[in-house]
Design an enzyme around this catalytic site. Structure first.
Site: not given
Ligand code: M6R
Length: 608
Positions: A2, A27, A74, A98-99, A480, A484, A487, A503, A603
Protein backbone atom coordinates in the site's frame (compact mmCIF):
# COMPACT_ATOMS: atom_id res chain seq x y z
CA UNK A 1 2.24 -2.76 -1.12
CA UNK A 2 0.00 0.00 0.00
CA UNK A 3 1.08 3.62 -0.04
CA UNK A 4 1.04 5.80 3.07
CA UNK A 5 1.52 9.53 3.62
CA UNK A 6 1.39 11.98 6.50
CA UNK A 7 1.59 15.78 6.76
CA UNK A 8 1.74 18.24 9.64
CA UNK A 9 2.15 22.00 9.22
CA UNK A 10 0.23 25.22 8.69
CA UNK A 11 -1.67 24.37 5.47
CA UNK A 12 -4.94 22.54 5.02
CA UNK A 13 -3.80 19.02 4.21
CA UNK A 14 -6.75 17.10 2.72
CA UNK A 15 -6.09 18.03 -0.93
CA UNK A 16 -2.33 17.73 -0.43
CA UNK A 17 -2.70 14.24 1.00
CA UNK A 18 -4.73 13.19 -2.04
CA UNK A 19 -2.09 14.73 -4.31
CA UNK A 20 0.63 12.70 -2.59
CA UNK A 21 -1.51 9.55 -2.73
CA UNK A 22 -1.89 9.97 -6.49
CA UNK A 23 1.86 9.54 -6.75
CA UNK A 24 1.59 6.36 -4.68
CA UNK A 25 -1.39 4.85 -6.46
CA UNK A 26 1.01 2.54 -8.31
CA UNK A 27 1.37 0.69 -4.98
CA UNK A 28 -2.29 -0.28 -4.80
CA UNK A 29 -5.70 1.00 -5.78
CA UNK A 30 -8.31 -1.17 -4.06
CA UNK A 31 -9.44 1.67 -1.79
CA UNK A 32 -8.15 4.95 -0.38
CA UNK A 33 -8.71 7.14 2.64
CA UNK A 34 -7.44 10.07 4.68
CA UNK A 35 -7.82 11.22 8.28
CA UNK A 36 -7.20 14.68 9.74
CA UNK A 37 -7.58 16.38 13.10
CA UNK A 38 -9.69 19.53 13.18
CA UNK A 39 -10.93 21.34 16.29
CA UNK A 40 -9.46 18.56 18.39
CA UNK A 41 -11.43 15.85 16.58
CA UNK A 42 -10.37 13.09 14.25
CA UNK A 43 -12.30 12.92 10.99
CA UNK A 44 -11.91 10.64 8.01
CA UNK A 45 -13.14 10.00 4.50
CA UNK A 46 -12.69 6.65 2.79
CA UNK A 47 -13.82 5.19 -0.51
CA UNK A 48 -13.66 1.87 -2.29
CA UNK A 49 -11.74 1.68 -5.56
CA UNK A 50 -9.44 4.25 -7.03
CA UNK A 51 -8.47 7.62 -5.62
CA UNK A 52 -10.86 9.40 -7.88
CA UNK A 53 -13.68 7.99 -5.73
CA UNK A 54 -12.09 9.46 -2.62
CA UNK A 55 -11.72 12.80 -4.38
CA UNK A 56 -15.42 12.76 -5.24
CA UNK A 57 -16.26 11.95 -1.63
CA UNK A 58 -14.08 14.81 -0.39
CA UNK A 59 -15.75 17.26 -2.76
CA UNK A 60 -19.12 16.36 -1.30
CA UNK A 61 -17.85 16.16 2.28
CA UNK A 62 -14.66 18.22 2.70
CA UNK A 63 -12.30 17.57 5.58
CA UNK A 64 -10.49 20.40 7.40
CA UNK A 65 -7.22 20.12 9.32
CA UNK A 66 -3.53 20.95 9.13
CA UNK A 67 -2.41 17.49 10.19
CA UNK A 68 -3.38 14.26 8.46
CA UNK A 69 -2.49 10.81 7.20
CA UNK A 70 -3.55 9.01 4.03
CA UNK A 71 -3.53 5.58 2.44
CA UNK A 72 -3.99 3.84 -0.88
CA UNK A 73 -4.62 0.13 -0.43
CA UNK A 74 -3.66 -3.17 -2.01
CA UNK A 75 -5.83 -5.57 -0.04
CA UNK A 76 -4.19 -8.38 1.92
CA UNK A 77 -6.49 -9.06 4.90
CA UNK A 78 -10.14 -8.38 4.17
CA UNK A 79 -12.00 -7.52 0.98
CA UNK A 80 -11.42 -4.16 -0.70
CA UNK A 81 -14.47 -2.52 0.91
CA UNK A 82 -14.86 0.89 2.50
CA UNK A 83 -15.08 -0.75 5.92
CA UNK A 84 -11.64 -2.30 5.43
CA UNK A 85 -10.19 0.90 3.96
CA UNK A 86 -7.59 2.78 5.99
CA UNK A 87 -7.25 4.90 8.14
CA UNK A 88 -8.46 2.64 10.94
CA UNK A 89 -9.76 4.38 14.04
CA UNK A 90 -9.98 3.35 17.66
CA UNK A 91 -10.75 5.69 20.55
CA UNK A 92 -8.82 8.72 19.38
CA UNK A 93 -6.17 6.83 17.40
CA UNK A 94 -5.90 6.72 13.60
CA UNK A 95 -3.56 4.37 11.74
CA UNK A 96 -2.50 3.77 8.15
CA UNK A 97 -0.33 0.77 7.34
CA UNK A 98 1.64 -0.77 4.50
CA UNK A 99 2.63 -4.42 5.02
CA UNK A 100 1.32 -7.35 7.01
CA UNK A 101 1.00 -7.77 10.78
CA UNK A 102 1.73 -11.50 10.88
CA UNK A 103 0.59 -12.11 14.49
CA UNK A 104 -2.64 -10.14 14.10
CA UNK A 105 -4.85 -13.18 14.85
CA UNK A 106 -3.59 -13.85 18.43
CA UNK A 107 -3.42 -10.11 19.12
CA UNK A 108 -6.98 -9.67 17.91
CA UNK A 109 -8.19 -12.58 20.03
CA UNK A 110 -6.41 -11.15 23.08
CA UNK A 111 -7.92 -7.70 22.55
CA UNK A 112 -11.42 -9.11 21.98
CA UNK A 113 -11.09 -11.14 25.19
CA UNK A 114 -10.44 -7.82 26.96
CA UNK A 115 -13.58 -6.30 25.49
CA UNK A 116 -12.32 -4.67 22.27
CA UNK A 117 -14.75 -4.36 19.37
CA UNK A 118 -13.30 -4.66 15.88
CA UNK A 119 -14.86 -2.89 12.92
CA UNK A 120 -12.87 -4.34 10.02
CA UNK A 121 -11.34 -7.61 8.85
CA UNK A 122 -7.89 -6.09 8.50
CA UNK A 123 -4.67 -6.96 10.28
CA UNK A 124 -4.04 -3.22 10.64
CA UNK A 125 -6.85 -2.60 13.07
CA UNK A 126 -4.94 -4.43 15.84
CA UNK A 127 -2.37 -1.61 15.68
CA UNK A 128 -5.04 1.03 16.34
CA UNK A 129 -6.63 -1.12 19.04
CA UNK A 130 -3.31 -1.80 20.80
CA UNK A 131 -2.34 1.89 20.75
CA UNK A 132 -5.74 2.88 22.11
CA UNK A 133 -5.50 0.25 24.84
CA UNK A 134 -2.05 1.48 25.92
CA UNK A 135 -3.25 5.09 25.94
CA UNK A 136 -6.24 4.05 28.05
CA UNK A 137 -3.77 2.51 30.52
CA UNK A 138 -2.21 5.98 30.83
CA UNK A 139 0.78 5.67 28.51
CA UNK A 140 1.92 8.81 26.68
CA UNK A 141 1.95 8.67 22.84
CA UNK A 142 5.65 7.74 22.56
CA UNK A 143 5.34 5.07 25.26
CA UNK A 144 2.23 3.65 23.66
CA UNK A 145 3.99 3.52 20.30
CA UNK A 146 6.95 1.66 21.70
CA UNK A 147 4.72 -0.75 23.63
CA UNK A 148 2.68 -1.44 20.49
CA UNK A 149 5.80 -1.99 18.36
CA UNK A 150 7.11 -4.52 20.87
CA UNK A 151 3.96 -6.59 20.34
CA UNK A 152 3.52 -6.62 16.57
CA UNK A 153 5.42 -8.96 14.24
CA UNK A 154 5.69 -8.78 10.49
CA UNK A 155 6.35 -6.13 7.90
CA UNK A 156 5.05 -2.62 8.35
CA UNK A 157 5.35 1.03 7.56
CA UNK A 158 2.94 2.91 9.81
CA UNK A 159 1.69 6.45 10.28
CA UNK A 160 -0.33 7.25 13.40
CA UNK A 161 -2.38 10.22 14.63
CA UNK A 162 -3.49 10.77 18.21
CA UNK A 163 -6.56 12.97 18.52
CA UNK A 164 -5.16 14.72 21.60
CA UNK A 165 -1.89 15.56 19.80
CA UNK A 166 -2.95 17.75 16.86
CA UNK A 167 0.60 18.74 15.96
CA UNK A 168 2.20 15.31 15.84
CA UNK A 169 2.45 12.26 13.57
CA UNK A 170 4.23 9.07 14.55
CA UNK A 171 5.75 6.79 11.96
CA UNK A 172 7.47 3.39 12.12
CA UNK A 173 9.07 0.98 9.72
CA UNK A 174 10.04 -2.67 9.79
CA UNK A 175 10.51 -3.90 6.25
CA UNK A 176 8.72 -1.56 3.86
CA UNK A 177 10.37 1.85 3.46
CA UNK A 178 9.30 5.10 5.10
CA UNK A 179 10.66 8.52 4.20
CA UNK A 180 10.43 11.70 6.27
CA UNK A 181 10.25 14.91 4.22
CA UNK A 182 11.52 18.21 5.67
CA UNK A 183 9.60 21.37 4.76
CA UNK A 184 9.62 24.91 6.16
CA UNK A 185 7.32 24.81 9.16
CA UNK A 186 5.87 21.54 7.93
CA UNK A 187 6.96 17.90 7.86
CA UNK A 188 5.90 14.92 5.80
CA UNK A 189 5.91 11.14 5.83
CA UNK A 190 5.67 8.98 2.73
CA UNK A 191 6.25 5.50 1.36
CA UNK A 192 8.74 7.02 -1.05
CA UNK A 193 10.34 10.31 -2.02
CA UNK A 194 8.28 10.60 -5.20
CA UNK A 195 5.12 10.91 -3.10
CA UNK A 196 6.65 13.89 -1.33
CA UNK A 197 8.29 15.42 -4.41
CA UNK A 198 5.82 18.32 -4.81
CA UNK A 199 6.47 19.37 -1.19
CA UNK A 200 10.18 18.80 -0.54
CA UNK A 201 13.33 17.19 -1.87
CA UNK A 202 15.00 16.93 1.56
CA UNK A 203 14.40 13.41 2.77
CA UNK A 204 15.46 11.31 5.75
CA UNK A 205 14.93 7.57 5.34
CA UNK A 206 14.13 5.60 8.47
CA UNK A 207 16.33 2.54 8.98
CA UNK A 208 14.72 -0.83 9.45
CA UNK A 209 13.23 -1.00 12.97
CA UNK A 210 13.18 2.81 13.43
CA UNK A 211 10.22 4.82 14.57
CA UNK A 212 9.82 8.57 14.47
CA UNK A 213 7.87 11.51 15.82
CA UNK A 214 7.31 14.47 13.53
CA UNK A 215 5.87 17.89 14.33
CA UNK A 216 5.85 20.99 12.06
CA UNK A 217 9.35 21.92 13.25
CA UNK A 218 10.99 18.73 14.48
CA UNK A 219 11.93 15.14 13.79
CA UNK A 220 12.89 12.64 16.47
CA UNK A 221 14.02 9.16 15.45
CA UNK A 222 14.32 6.15 17.75
CA UNK A 223 15.82 2.79 16.92
CA UNK A 224 14.33 -0.62 17.68
CA UNK A 225 15.53 -0.49 21.29
CA UNK A 226 13.90 2.91 21.80
CA UNK A 227 17.25 4.77 21.89
CA UNK A 228 17.38 8.13 20.04
CA UNK A 229 19.00 7.66 16.62
CA UNK A 230 20.62 9.98 14.05
CA UNK A 231 19.85 9.39 10.38
CA UNK A 232 21.37 11.46 7.60
CA UNK A 233 19.03 13.52 5.46
CA UNK A 234 19.65 13.76 1.72
CA UNK A 235 18.48 15.74 -1.27
CA UNK A 236 16.64 13.40 -3.63
CA UNK A 237 15.89 13.53 -7.32
CA UNK A 238 12.23 12.73 -6.74
CA UNK A 239 11.16 16.33 -7.29
CA UNK A 240 12.66 16.49 -10.77
CA UNK A 241 10.53 13.67 -12.11
CA UNK A 242 7.39 14.59 -13.94
CA UNK A 243 4.79 11.91 -13.33
CA UNK A 244 2.34 12.41 -16.18
CA UNK A 245 1.35 10.63 -19.38
CA UNK A 246 2.38 13.37 -21.79
CA UNK A 247 0.49 12.83 -25.04
CA UNK A 248 -0.03 9.13 -24.42
CA UNK A 249 -3.21 7.30 -23.50
CA UNK A 250 -1.53 5.27 -20.80
CA UNK A 251 1.66 5.35 -18.77
CA UNK A 252 2.52 1.96 -20.26
CA UNK A 253 2.37 3.38 -23.78
CA UNK A 254 4.52 6.32 -22.74
CA UNK A 255 7.01 4.04 -21.05
CA UNK A 256 7.27 1.74 -24.08
CA UNK A 257 7.97 4.77 -26.26
CA UNK A 258 10.52 6.20 -23.82
CA UNK A 259 12.77 3.18 -24.06
CA UNK A 260 15.12 4.54 -26.69
CA UNK A 261 15.92 7.50 -24.45
CA UNK A 262 16.22 5.67 -21.14
CA UNK A 263 18.30 2.82 -22.54
CA UNK A 264 20.69 5.37 -23.96
CA UNK A 265 20.82 7.17 -20.62
CA UNK A 266 21.41 3.90 -18.77
CA UNK A 267 24.13 2.72 -21.15
CA UNK A 268 26.03 5.98 -20.71
CA UNK A 269 26.75 4.83 -17.16
CA UNK A 270 28.39 1.60 -18.28
CA UNK A 271 29.94 2.29 -21.67
CA UNK A 272 32.87 4.44 -22.61
CA UNK A 273 31.49 5.77 -25.88
CA UNK A 274 34.83 7.28 -26.96
CA UNK A 275 36.75 4.06 -26.30
CA UNK A 276 33.98 1.83 -27.65
CA UNK A 277 34.34 -0.52 -24.67
CA UNK A 278 32.53 -1.21 -21.41
CA UNK A 279 33.73 0.88 -18.49
CA UNK A 280 35.56 -1.36 -16.08
CA UNK A 281 35.20 1.26 -13.37
CA UNK A 282 31.45 0.61 -13.53
CA UNK A 283 32.10 -2.85 -12.07
CA UNK A 284 32.18 -2.43 -8.36
CA UNK A 285 31.98 -6.21 -8.13
CA UNK A 286 35.05 -8.22 -9.03
CA UNK A 287 34.01 -11.18 -11.14
CA UNK A 288 37.58 -12.31 -11.86
CA UNK A 289 37.96 -15.18 -9.45
CA UNK A 290 34.36 -16.17 -8.87
CA UNK A 291 33.33 -19.82 -9.15
CA UNK A 292 29.66 -18.95 -9.38
CA UNK A 293 27.21 -16.08 -9.35
CA UNK A 294 23.85 -16.35 -7.56
CA UNK A 295 21.03 -14.29 -9.06
CA UNK A 296 17.47 -13.70 -7.94
CA UNK A 297 14.49 -11.46 -8.66
CA UNK A 298 10.72 -11.59 -9.19
CA UNK A 299 8.43 -11.32 -12.21
CA UNK A 300 9.80 -9.38 -15.14
CA UNK A 301 13.05 -8.65 -13.28
CA UNK A 302 13.53 -12.42 -12.94
CA UNK A 303 13.14 -12.86 -16.69
CA UNK A 304 15.78 -10.17 -17.19
CA UNK A 305 17.93 -12.27 -14.86
CA UNK A 306 17.36 -15.41 -16.97
CA UNK A 307 18.67 -13.54 -20.00
CA UNK A 308 21.56 -12.21 -17.89
CA UNK A 309 22.39 -15.79 -16.90
CA UNK A 310 22.74 -16.77 -20.58
CA UNK A 311 25.10 -13.81 -21.10
CA UNK A 312 27.27 -14.36 -18.01
CA UNK A 313 27.65 -18.03 -18.86
CA UNK A 314 28.33 -17.45 -22.56
CA UNK A 315 30.55 -14.36 -22.53
CA UNK A 316 32.27 -14.72 -19.15
CA UNK A 317 32.08 -18.51 -18.66
CA UNK A 318 30.72 -17.73 -15.21
CA UNK A 319 28.14 -20.29 -13.99
CA UNK A 320 24.98 -18.65 -12.68
CA UNK A 321 22.53 -20.07 -10.16
CA UNK A 322 19.18 -18.27 -10.56
CA UNK A 323 15.80 -18.67 -8.96
CA UNK A 324 12.68 -16.59 -8.34
CA UNK A 325 13.19 -14.80 -5.04
CA UNK A 326 10.16 -16.34 -3.30
CA UNK A 327 11.83 -19.77 -3.76
CA UNK A 328 15.42 -18.63 -3.39
CA UNK A 329 14.85 -17.16 0.07
CA UNK A 330 13.59 -20.48 1.50
CA UNK A 331 15.80 -22.92 -0.42
CA UNK A 332 18.63 -22.73 2.10
CA UNK A 333 20.88 -22.92 -0.88
CA UNK A 334 24.48 -23.89 0.00
CA UNK A 335 26.78 -21.06 -1.03
CA UNK A 336 30.22 -22.68 -1.15
CA UNK A 337 33.41 -21.41 -2.73
CA UNK A 338 33.97 -18.02 -4.27
CA UNK A 339 30.53 -16.63 -5.00
CA UNK A 340 28.85 -13.25 -5.35
CA UNK A 341 25.16 -12.48 -5.61
CA UNK A 342 23.24 -10.17 -7.93
CA UNK A 343 19.66 -9.02 -7.35
CA UNK A 344 17.44 -7.26 -9.86
CA UNK A 345 14.52 -5.04 -8.97
CA UNK A 346 12.81 -2.02 -10.47
CA UNK A 347 11.36 -0.78 -7.19
CA UNK A 348 14.18 -2.00 -4.96
CA UNK A 349 11.52 -2.84 -2.38
CA UNK A 350 10.24 -6.28 -3.43
CA UNK A 351 10.00 -8.24 -0.18
CA UNK A 352 11.13 -11.62 -1.52
CA UNK A 353 14.08 -10.15 -3.40
CA UNK A 354 15.14 -8.22 -0.31
CA UNK A 355 14.89 -11.35 1.84
CA UNK A 356 17.03 -13.28 -0.67
CA UNK A 357 19.59 -10.48 -0.59
CA UNK A 358 19.71 -10.68 3.20
CA UNK A 359 20.16 -14.46 3.06
CA UNK A 360 23.21 -14.02 0.82
CA UNK A 361 24.55 -11.17 2.94
CA UNK A 362 24.23 -13.31 6.08
CA UNK A 363 26.25 -15.93 4.20
CA UNK A 364 28.96 -13.32 3.60
CA UNK A 365 28.54 -12.98 -0.16
CA UNK A 366 29.39 -9.72 -1.91
CA UNK A 367 26.06 -8.27 -3.03
CA UNK A 368 25.31 -6.39 -6.24
CA UNK A 369 21.92 -4.88 -7.07
CA UNK A 370 20.51 -3.75 -10.40
CA UNK A 371 17.85 -1.28 -9.27
CA UNK A 372 15.83 1.58 -10.69
CA UNK A 373 15.02 3.41 -7.45
CA UNK A 374 18.34 4.64 -6.10
CA UNK A 375 17.11 5.36 -2.58
CA UNK A 376 15.37 1.98 -2.22
CA UNK A 377 16.09 -0.53 0.52
CA UNK A 378 17.70 -3.04 -1.86
CA UNK A 379 20.00 -0.31 -3.20
CA UNK A 380 20.92 0.75 0.30
CA UNK A 381 21.64 -2.78 1.50
CA UNK A 382 23.77 -3.84 -1.49
CA UNK A 383 27.56 -3.53 -1.55
CA UNK A 384 27.50 -2.44 -5.18
CA UNK A 385 24.61 -0.69 -6.90
CA UNK A 386 24.16 -0.88 -10.68
CA UNK A 387 21.47 1.69 -11.43
CA UNK A 388 19.03 1.47 -14.30
CA UNK A 389 18.24 5.03 -15.28
CA UNK A 390 14.71 4.37 -16.50
CA UNK A 391 13.08 7.13 -14.42
CA UNK A 392 9.87 6.41 -12.54
CA UNK A 393 7.93 3.51 -14.04
CA UNK A 394 4.27 4.04 -13.23
CA UNK A 395 2.46 1.43 -15.36
CA UNK A 396 2.12 -1.75 -13.33
CA UNK A 397 3.45 -3.77 -16.26
CA UNK A 398 7.19 -3.35 -16.33
CA UNK A 399 8.53 -2.26 -19.73
CA UNK A 400 11.29 0.33 -19.76
CA UNK A 401 12.72 -0.96 -16.48
CA UNK A 402 13.06 -4.40 -18.13
CA UNK A 403 15.02 -3.20 -21.15
CA UNK A 404 17.20 -1.02 -18.93
CA UNK A 405 17.85 -4.06 -16.69
CA UNK A 406 18.88 -5.99 -19.81
CA UNK A 407 21.19 -3.15 -20.83
CA UNK A 408 22.91 -3.16 -17.44
CA UNK A 409 23.18 -6.97 -17.36
CA UNK A 410 24.67 -6.95 -20.87
CA UNK A 411 27.33 -4.46 -19.74
CA UNK A 412 28.05 -6.42 -16.54
CA UNK A 413 28.37 -9.70 -18.46
CA UNK A 414 30.88 -8.01 -20.76
CA UNK A 415 32.80 -6.58 -17.81
CA UNK A 416 32.90 -10.07 -16.29
CA UNK A 417 34.02 -11.54 -19.63
CA UNK A 418 36.82 -9.00 -19.86
CA UNK A 419 37.92 -9.43 -16.24
CA UNK A 420 37.99 -13.21 -16.62
CA UNK A 421 39.82 -13.08 -19.94
CA UNK A 422 36.99 -14.85 -21.71
CA UNK A 423 35.75 -12.09 -24.01
CA UNK A 424 38.04 -11.19 -26.91
CA UNK A 425 38.45 -7.43 -27.37
CA UNK A 426 37.07 -7.48 -30.91
CA UNK A 427 33.91 -9.23 -29.74
CA UNK A 428 33.48 -6.77 -26.89
CA UNK A 429 33.89 -3.83 -29.26
CA UNK A 430 31.32 -5.29 -31.66
CA UNK A 431 28.84 -5.77 -28.83
CA UNK A 432 29.42 -2.26 -27.46
CA UNK A 433 28.92 -0.78 -30.91
CA UNK A 434 25.67 -2.71 -31.26
CA UNK A 435 24.49 -1.48 -27.86
CA UNK A 436 25.32 2.10 -28.79
CA UNK A 437 23.14 1.75 -31.90
CA UNK A 438 20.27 0.04 -30.07
CA UNK A 439 18.40 3.20 -28.92
CA UNK A 440 18.22 4.53 -32.49
CA UNK A 441 16.97 1.15 -33.71
CA UNK A 442 14.29 1.18 -31.03
CA UNK A 443 12.77 4.31 -32.52
CA UNK A 444 12.88 2.96 -36.06
CA UNK A 445 11.45 -0.41 -35.09
CA UNK A 446 8.62 1.02 -33.05
CA UNK A 447 7.51 3.19 -35.97
CA UNK A 448 7.61 0.20 -38.29
CA UNK A 449 5.96 -2.53 -36.25
CA UNK A 450 3.42 -0.73 -34.07
CA UNK A 451 0.67 -0.37 -36.74
CA UNK A 452 1.09 -4.04 -37.70
CA UNK A 453 0.89 -5.12 -34.06
CA UNK A 454 -2.14 -2.95 -33.41
CA UNK A 455 -3.97 -4.77 -36.23
CA UNK A 456 -2.75 -8.18 -35.05
CA UNK A 457 -3.90 -7.47 -31.49
CA UNK A 458 -7.49 -7.16 -32.65
CA UNK A 459 -7.23 -10.77 -33.82
CA UNK A 460 -5.49 -11.96 -30.68
CA UNK A 461 -8.15 -10.41 -28.49
CA UNK A 462 -10.61 -13.07 -29.80
CA UNK A 463 -8.71 -15.90 -28.16
CA UNK A 464 -8.89 -17.24 -24.62
CA UNK A 465 -5.39 -18.73 -24.52
CA UNK A 466 -2.08 -17.88 -26.11
CA UNK A 467 1.14 -19.91 -26.13
CA UNK A 468 4.62 -18.35 -26.38
CA UNK A 469 7.65 -20.37 -27.51
CA UNK A 470 11.36 -19.62 -27.70
CA UNK A 471 14.81 -21.06 -27.07
CA UNK A 472 17.83 -19.61 -25.26
CA UNK A 473 17.33 -15.92 -24.42
CA UNK A 474 14.15 -16.07 -26.52
CA UNK A 475 12.69 -18.57 -24.05
CA UNK A 476 13.06 -15.95 -21.31
CA UNK A 477 11.48 -13.44 -23.70
CA UNK A 478 8.60 -15.87 -24.28
CA UNK A 479 8.07 -16.03 -20.51
CA UNK A 480 8.08 -12.24 -20.37
CA UNK A 481 5.62 -12.05 -23.28
CA UNK A 482 3.20 -14.43 -21.58
CA UNK A 483 3.42 -12.55 -18.27
CA UNK A 484 2.87 -9.20 -19.98
CA UNK A 485 -0.15 -10.43 -21.94
CA UNK A 486 -1.89 -12.11 -19.01
CA UNK A 487 -1.30 -9.36 -16.47
CA UNK A 488 -2.86 -6.58 -18.51
CA UNK A 489 -5.27 -8.25 -20.97
CA UNK A 490 -6.36 -11.12 -18.65
CA UNK A 491 -5.95 -13.56 -21.58
CA UNK A 492 -4.48 -16.79 -20.31
CA UNK A 493 -0.94 -17.10 -21.66
CA UNK A 494 1.82 -19.65 -21.10
CA UNK A 495 5.39 -19.86 -22.27
CA UNK A 496 7.43 -22.96 -23.01
CA UNK A 497 10.96 -23.64 -24.10
CA UNK A 498 10.25 -24.58 -27.72
CA UNK A 499 11.96 -27.95 -27.29
CA UNK A 500 9.59 -28.85 -24.44
CA UNK A 501 6.52 -28.58 -26.65
CA UNK A 502 6.43 -32.24 -27.55
CA UNK A 503 6.70 -33.26 -23.90
CA UNK A 504 3.13 -32.25 -23.16
CA UNK A 505 1.90 -28.79 -24.19
CA UNK A 506 1.55 -29.82 -27.84
CA UNK A 507 -1.69 -31.52 -26.75
CA UNK A 508 -3.20 -28.03 -26.42
CA UNK A 509 -2.58 -27.05 -30.03
CA UNK A 510 -5.58 -26.55 -32.30
CA UNK A 511 -7.01 -23.73 -34.40
CA UNK A 512 -8.07 -21.90 -31.23
CA UNK A 513 -4.54 -21.60 -29.92
CA UNK A 514 -2.39 -18.82 -31.33
CA UNK A 515 1.27 -19.58 -30.80
CA UNK A 516 3.72 -16.69 -30.65
CA UNK A 517 7.13 -17.98 -31.68
CA UNK A 518 10.12 -15.79 -30.84
CA UNK A 519 12.92 -16.87 -33.16
CA UNK A 520 15.64 -14.50 -34.28
CA UNK A 521 18.04 -16.04 -36.80
CA UNK A 522 20.47 -17.26 -34.13
CA UNK A 523 22.06 -20.63 -33.40
CA UNK A 524 18.67 -21.96 -32.18
CA UNK A 525 16.74 -20.87 -35.27
CA UNK A 526 16.57 -24.17 -37.19
CA UNK A 527 15.48 -26.09 -34.11
CA UNK A 528 12.77 -23.56 -33.29
CA UNK A 529 11.56 -23.71 -36.88
CA UNK A 530 11.10 -27.47 -36.52
CA UNK A 531 8.98 -26.87 -33.43
CA UNK A 532 7.00 -24.26 -35.34
CA UNK A 533 6.32 -26.83 -38.07
CA UNK A 534 4.99 -29.19 -35.41
CA UNK A 535 2.55 -26.49 -34.31
CA UNK A 536 1.45 -25.71 -37.87
CA UNK A 537 0.90 -29.40 -38.61
CA UNK A 538 -1.67 -29.44 -35.81
CA UNK A 539 -3.59 -26.37 -36.95
CA UNK A 540 -2.02 -23.89 -34.51
CA UNK A 541 -2.02 -20.25 -35.67
CA UNK A 542 1.48 -18.87 -35.66
CA UNK A 543 2.71 -15.37 -34.99
CA UNK A 544 6.42 -15.28 -35.71
CA UNK A 545 8.67 -12.64 -34.18
CA UNK A 546 12.00 -12.81 -35.97
CA UNK A 547 14.61 -10.74 -37.78
CA UNK A 548 15.14 -10.11 -41.49
CA UNK A 549 17.36 -13.19 -41.88
CA UNK A 550 14.83 -15.32 -40.01
CA UNK A 551 11.91 -14.03 -42.09
CA UNK A 552 13.77 -14.94 -45.28
CA UNK A 553 14.47 -18.44 -44.01
CA UNK A 554 11.16 -19.18 -42.28
CA UNK A 555 9.47 -22.07 -44.01
CA UNK A 556 5.80 -21.30 -43.34
CA UNK A 557 2.81 -19.05 -43.84
CA UNK A 558 1.92 -17.39 -40.55
CA UNK A 559 -0.96 -15.41 -39.06
CA UNK A 560 1.60 -12.59 -38.84
CA UNK A 561 5.37 -12.25 -39.07
CA UNK A 562 6.91 -9.36 -37.19
CA UNK A 563 10.30 -8.57 -38.64
CA UNK A 564 13.07 -6.79 -36.75
CA UNK A 565 16.51 -5.80 -38.01
CA UNK A 566 19.40 -8.26 -37.70
CA UNK A 567 21.49 -7.16 -34.71
CA UNK A 568 24.35 -8.45 -32.58
CA UNK A 569 23.09 -11.20 -30.28
CA UNK A 570 23.60 -9.02 -27.17
CA UNK A 571 21.00 -6.57 -28.52
CA UNK A 572 18.53 -9.20 -29.77
CA UNK A 573 16.60 -9.64 -26.49
CA UNK A 574 16.54 -5.89 -25.84
CA UNK A 575 14.99 -5.26 -29.25
CA UNK A 576 12.68 -8.27 -29.14
CA UNK A 577 11.13 -6.91 -25.95
CA UNK A 578 9.40 -4.28 -28.06
CA UNK A 579 6.99 -6.49 -30.06
CA UNK A 580 6.31 -8.53 -26.94
CA UNK A 581 5.34 -5.39 -25.00
CA UNK A 582 3.34 -3.90 -27.87
CA UNK A 583 1.33 -7.09 -28.40
CA UNK A 584 0.30 -7.08 -24.73
CA UNK A 585 -0.41 -3.35 -24.71
CA UNK A 586 -2.56 -3.20 -27.84
CA UNK A 587 -4.44 -6.39 -27.01
CA UNK A 588 -5.29 -4.97 -23.59
CA UNK A 589 -6.32 -1.62 -25.06
CA UNK A 590 -8.52 -3.40 -27.55
CA UNK A 591 -10.12 -5.44 -24.77
CA UNK A 592 -10.72 -2.31 -22.73
CA UNK A 593 -8.93 -3.40 -19.57
CA UNK A 594 -7.32 -1.01 -17.13
CA UNK A 595 -3.88 -1.09 -18.70
CA UNK A 596 -1.91 0.90 -16.13
CA UNK A 597 -3.63 -0.50 -13.08
CA UNK A 598 -4.74 -4.05 -13.90
CA UNK A 599 -7.01 -5.81 -11.45
CA UNK A 600 -5.56 -7.44 -8.32
CA UNK A 601 -2.05 -6.11 -8.95
CA UNK A 602 0.21 -3.44 -7.52
CA UNK A 603 3.46 -2.02 -8.73
CA UNK A 604 5.54 -2.55 -5.66
CA UNK A 605 5.22 -5.90 -3.88
CA UNK A 606 6.41 -5.35 -0.33
CA UNK A 607 4.63 -8.39 1.12
CA UNK A 608 5.45 -12.09 0.69
O1 M6R B 1 10.09 -3.91 -8.45
P1 M6R B 1 10.52 -5.27 -8.93
O2 M6R B 1 11.29 -5.21 -10.20
O3 M6R B 1 11.27 -6.03 -7.88
O4 M6R B 1 9.19 -6.04 -9.21
C1 M6R B 1 9.20 -7.38 -9.61
C2 M6R B 1 7.85 -7.81 -10.12
O5 M6R B 1 6.86 -7.60 -9.16
C3 M6R B 1 7.45 -7.06 -11.41
O6 M6R B 1 8.40 -7.21 -12.40
C4 M6R B 1 6.09 -7.58 -11.91
O7 M6R B 1 6.20 -8.91 -12.33
C5 M6R B 1 5.55 -6.70 -13.03
N1 M6R B 1 4.14 -6.48 -12.82
C6 M6R B 1 5.69 -7.32 -14.37
O8 M6R B 1 5.20 -6.52 -15.39
Amino acid sequence: MCGIVGMVGQNQVAALLVDALKRLEYRGYDSAGIATISDGQLGRRRAEGKLVNLETRLKAEPLAGTVGIGHTRWATHGAPTERNAHPHFCNGVAVVHNGIIENFAPLRAELIAKGAEFHSQTDTEVVAQLLAAYRAEGLAPREAMQAMLSRVEGAYALAVLFEDQPEMILGARSGPPLAVGHGKGEMFLGSDAIALAPFTDKITYLDDGDWAVITPHSLEIYDQSGAPAERQSQITQGATYVVDKGNHRHFMEKEIHEQSEVISHTLSNYIDFAEGRVRLDSAQLDFTNLDRLAMSACGTAYYAGLIGKCWFERFARLPVEIDVASEFRYREMPLPGRMAALFISQSGETADTLASLRYCRDNKLAIGAVVNVRESTIAREADAVFPTLAGPEIGVASTKAFTCQLSVLAALAMVAGRQRGELPEAEERAMVQALIEAPRLFNEVIRKIEPQIEALSRDLARFKDVLYLGRGTSFAMALEGALKLKEISYIHAEAYAAGELKHGPIALIDENMPVIVIAPHDRHFEKTMSNMQEVAARGGQIVLITDEAGAAAAPLETMATIVLPVVNEIVTPILHALPVQLIAYHTAVFMGTDVDQPRNLAKSVTVE
